[in-house]
Scaffold this motif. Sequence first.
Motif, PDB file in Angstrom:
ATOM      1  N   VAL A  88      60.649  33.689  19.146  1.00 40.00           N
ATOM      2  CA  VAL A  88      60.509  32.352  19.730  1.00 40.00           C
ATOM      3  C   VAL A  88      60.858  31.284  18.691  1.00 40.00           C
ATOM      4  O   VAL A  88      60.252  31.232  17.608  1.00 40.00           O
ATOM      5  N   GLY A  89      61.829  30.457  19.037  1.00 39.48           N
ATOM      6  CA  GLY A  89      62.219  29.336  18.190  1.00 39.48           C
ATOM      7  C   GLY A  89      61.623  28.039  18.701  1.00 39.48           C
ATOM      8  O   GLY A  89      60.688  28.040  19.513  1.00 39.48           O
ATOM      9  N   GLU A  90      62.192  26.939  18.259  1.00 37.77           N
ATOM     10  CA  GLU A  90      61.612  25.621  18.568  1.00 37.77           C
ATOM     11  C   GLU A  90      62.237  24.998  19.815  1.00 37.77           C
ATOM     12  O   GLU A  90      61.545  24.695  20.786  1.00 37.77           O
ATOM     13  N   GLY A  91      63.536  24.803  19.776  1.00 36.83           N
ATOM     14  CA  GLY A  91      64.207  24.154  20.897  1.00 36.83           C
ATOM     15  C   GLY A  91      65.704  24.188  20.668  1.00 36.83           C
ATOM     16  O   GLY A  91      66.157  24.377  19.537  1.00 36.83           O
ATOM     17  N   PRO A  92      66.478  24.031  21.736  1.00 38.87           N
ATOM     18  CA  PRO A  92      67.941  24.102  21.599  1.00 38.87           C
ATOM     19  C   PRO A  92      68.488  23.001  20.703  1.00 38.87           C
ATOM     20  O   PRO A  92      67.956  21.887  20.674  1.00 38.87           O
ATOM     21  N   GLY A  93      69.537  23.336  19.974  1.00 39.72           N
ATOM     22  CA  GLY A  93      70.317  22.352  19.235  1.00 39.72           C
ATOM     23  C   GLY A  93      71.596  22.056  20.011  1.00 39.72           C
ATOM     24  O   GLY A  93      71.725  22.426  21.186  1.00 39.72           O
ATOM     25  N   ALA A  94      72.555  21.440  19.333  1.00 34.74           N
ATOM     26  CA  ALA A  94      73.784  21.022  20.019  1.00 34.74           C
ATOM     27  C   ALA A  94      74.564  22.217  20.569  1.00 34.74           C
ATOM     28  O   ALA A  94      75.042  22.192  21.713  1.00 34.74           O
ATOM     29  N   ASP A  95      74.697  23.265  19.785  1.00 36.22           N
ATOM     30  CA  ASP A  95      75.461  24.432  20.246  1.00 36.22           C
ATOM     31  C   ASP A  95      74.785  25.106  21.430  1.00 36.22           C
ATOM     32  O   ASP A  95      75.441  25.537  22.381  1.00 36.22           O
ATOM     33  N   GLU A  96      73.474  25.189  21.346  1.00 39.19           N
ATOM     34  CA  GLU A  96      72.713  25.839  22.413  1.00 39.19           C
ATOM     35  C   GLU A  96      72.783  25.005  23.700  1.00 39.19           C
ATOM     36  O   GLU A  96      72.910  25.541  24.800  1.00 39.19           O
ATOM     37  N   ASP A  97      72.734  23.697  23.523  1.00 36.28           N
ATOM     38  CA  ASP A  97      72.829  22.783  24.673  1.00 36.28           C
ATOM     39  C   ASP A  97      74.198  22.924  25.343  1.00 36.28           C
ATOM     40  O   ASP A  97      74.326  22.896  26.568  1.00 36.28           O
ATOM     41  N   GLU A 101      72.547  28.899  25.778  1.00 35.40           N
ATOM     42  CA  GLU A 101      71.905  30.109  25.247  1.00 35.40           C
ATOM     43  C   GLU A 101      71.219  29.777  23.924  1.00 35.40           C
ATOM     44  O   GLU A 101      71.795  29.050  23.098  1.00 35.40           O
ATOM     45  N   PRO A 102      70.013  30.323  23.696  1.00 33.22           N
ATOM     46  CA  PRO A 102      69.320  30.021  22.440  1.00 33.22           C
ATOM     47  C   PRO A 102      70.018  30.628  21.228  1.00 33.22           C
ATOM     48  O   PRO A 102      70.616  31.706  21.324  1.00 33.22           O
ATOM     49  N   PHE A 103      69.915  29.957  20.116  1.00 28.71           N
ATOM     50  CA  PHE A 103      70.353  30.467  18.820  1.00 28.71           C
ATOM     51  C   PHE A 103      71.792  30.993  18.831  1.00 28.71           C
ATOM     52  O   PHE A 103      72.043  32.163  18.589  1.00 28.71           O
ATOM     53  N   ALA A 129      63.699  33.207  22.979  1.00 25.37           N
ATOM     54  CA  ALA A 129      63.397  32.004  23.764  1.00 25.37           C
ATOM     55  C   ALA A 129      62.973  30.885  22.813  1.00 25.37           C
ATOM     56  O   ALA A 129      62.856  31.094  21.607  1.00 25.37           O
ATOM     57  N   ASN A 130      62.756  29.731  23.381  1.00 26.18           N
ATOM     58  CA  ASN A 130      62.326  28.575  22.606  1.00 26.18           C
ATOM     59  C   ASN A 130      61.055  27.978  23.193  1.00 26.18           C
ATOM     60  O   ASN A 130      60.743  28.195  24.374  1.00 26.18           O
ATOM     61  N   ILE A 131      60.378  27.190  22.402  1.00 26.11           N
ATOM     62  CA  ILE A 131      59.185  26.484  22.880  1.00 26.11           C
ATOM     63  C   ILE A 131      59.571  25.453  23.941  1.00 26.11           C
ATOM     64  O   ILE A 131      58.933  25.363  24.980  1.00 26.11           O
TER      65      ILE A 131
HETATM   66  N1  URA Z   1      66.851  26.306  16.704  1.00 23.17           N
HETATM   67  C1  URA Z   1      65.909  26.728  17.575  1.00 23.17           C
HETATM   68  O1  URA Z   1      64.717  26.612  17.321  1.00 23.17           O
HETATM   69  N2  URA Z   1      66.315  27.247  18.726  1.00 23.17           N
HETATM   70  C2  URA Z   1      67.589  27.406  19.037  1.00 23.17           C
HETATM   71  O2  URA Z   1      67.872  27.916  20.120  1.00 23.17           O
HETATM   72  C3  URA Z   1      68.557  26.975  18.110  1.00 23.17           C
HETATM   73  C4  URA Z   1      68.169  26.426  16.942  1.00 23.17           C
END
Ligand code: URA
Length: 231
Positions: A88-97, A101-103, A129-131
């Motif tokens: 589990v990560g934090e949240g999408p960045g520009a690429d993910e947006d 897809e996450p990360f 997934a992300n938070i």
């Molecule tokens: N950082 C995150 O926490 N989540 C992502 O999906 C991408 C970068």
Amino acid sequence: MESQAVGAIPDEVISKPAEGPASIRLPATAYVEPVLSADEGLTPSGTGHLNWAELKQKVRDCSACTLRAGCKQTVFGVGDENAEWLFVGEGPGADEDAQGEPFVGQAGKLLDNMLASIRLKRGSNVYIANIVKCRPPGNRTPEPDEIATCLPYLQRQIALIKPKLIVALGKTAATSLLGRDASLGSLRGAIHDYHGTPLIVTYHPAYLLRSPAEKAKAWQDLCFARQRMAT
Ligand code: URA
């Protein structure tokens, strides 16, 4: 019982430069108890009974906080829906947006290599997934109220996946899931409990891109996780 030797996190990946502001911060969001609203349709309330298809649709349709207005699309999560491992990560960045897809950016490449270092692969017995499901503007850390609003989606994902182990990547993921504020350093090296599921904390890959000296500690955490899974 898995006892095979595992490799180290590859240097060439872990020391690549960060991709931008989103990938170099170590979040410091305080935990806030999720607040569920009765306003069905607009909010993540009532996720407890949803199946995968319904949950995905609900996330796609969500406009419960202001993050949705500022992003291209929601980023639900990816991988094996029956995975033993959940990262589990934090949240999408520009690429993910952009890709939904996450990360998938530089931090994602490092995460893939971290997985490979313990013989794991995205999509194969692994779910990511992300938070929060929407990219915060400028890649800022999600606000506590945004986390609280979005968290029921991840909680439902976890209930459906039933992972054997959760690996929280970074402070935002760890404190949001554990429901208490604490430093990342103080949370590492222990088995925490997420409603009956063991949870281990390590550095966010984006932080490792900026601080490659910490890779040895991340490697320790991954070995610890691998060892825990084998028992
Ligand atoms: N950082 C995150 O926490 N989540 C992502 O999906 C991408 C970068």
